[in-house]
Design a protein around this motif. Structure first.
Motif, mmCIF file in Angstrom:
data_model
loop_
_atom_site.group_PDB
_atom_site.id
_atom_site.type_symbol
_atom_site.label_atom_id
_atom_site.label_comp_id
_atom_site.label_asym_id
_atom_site.label_seq_id
_atom_site.Cartn_x
_atom_site.Cartn_y
_atom_site.Cartn_z
ATOM 1 N N ASP A 83 -2.877 52.550 -52.469
ATOM 2 C CA ASP A 83 -1.897 52.266 -51.430
ATOM 3 C C ASP A 83 -1.462 50.808 -51.499
ATOM 4 N N PHE A 84 -0.161 50.590 -51.566
ATOM 5 C CA PHE A 84 0.398 49.247 -51.495
ATOM 6 C C PHE A 84 1.883 49.342 -51.189
ATOM 7 N N THR A 85 2.483 48.203 -50.863
ATOM 8 C CA THR A 85 3.910 48.151 -50.552
ATOM 9 C C THR A 85 4.589 47.176 -51.506
ATOM 10 N N PRO A 86 5.518 47.653 -52.344
ATOM 11 C CA PRO A 86 6.263 46.747 -53.223
ATOM 12 C C PRO A 86 7.126 45.804 -52.375
ATOM 13 N N GLU A 87 6.957 44.514 -52.560
ATOM 14 C CA GLU A 87 7.632 43.530 -51.712
ATOM 15 C C GLU A 87 8.893 42.930 -52.318
ATOM 16 N N LYS A 88 9.112 43.110 -53.625
ATOM 17 C CA LYS A 88 10.324 42.557 -54.224
ATOM 18 C C LYS A 88 10.921 43.540 -55.215
ATOM 19 N N ALA A 89 12.249 43.467 -55.355
ATOM 20 C CA ALA A 89 12.959 44.352 -56.274
ATOM 21 C C ALA A 89 12.647 43.957 -57.714
#
Length: 108
Positions: A83-89
């Motif tokens: 589980d993680f959240t991509p923070e940049k494109a």
């Protein structure tokens, strides 16, 4: 008094909590490598990767997502949650522990 406090808390509470439900993406390790090899995700969208190694005929006994600071062992035929959240494109690459097999998360 208690009623007034509870009412105030309800008024001040956000109507739409920011805890977004994570998007679940299943990733398999087969004789061909990681499948699918490319996954498109959204920046800021929580991601729940479920990785299952389905063969012993591979060097991909772990997954390394360096940009996210993640490394997980992949036991044979057992689902591993990441589980993680991509923070940049851009591109977030993932690979086996040896770096020979891999894929990419295309963050838009």
């Amino acid at each position: 008094m208690t009623f007034a406090i509870i009412s105030a808390l309800l008024i001040l509470a956000p109507a739409n909590p920011s805890s977004e439900k994570p998007r679940t993406v299943e990733l398999s390790v087969t004789e061909k490598g990681f499948e699918p090899e490319k996954i498109t995700v959204k920046k800021g969208e929580p991601l729940h990767l479920v990785v299952t190694r389905k063969t012993d005929q591979t060097c991909a006994t772990s997954i390394d997502i360096k940009d996210a600071g993640i490394r997980k062992d992949l036991p044979l035929n057992k689902a591993v949650a990441i589980d993680f959240t991509p923070e940049k494109a851009g591109e977030i690459r993932y690979a086996c522990g040896m770096g020979m097999m891999g894929g990419v998360l295309l963050v838009q």
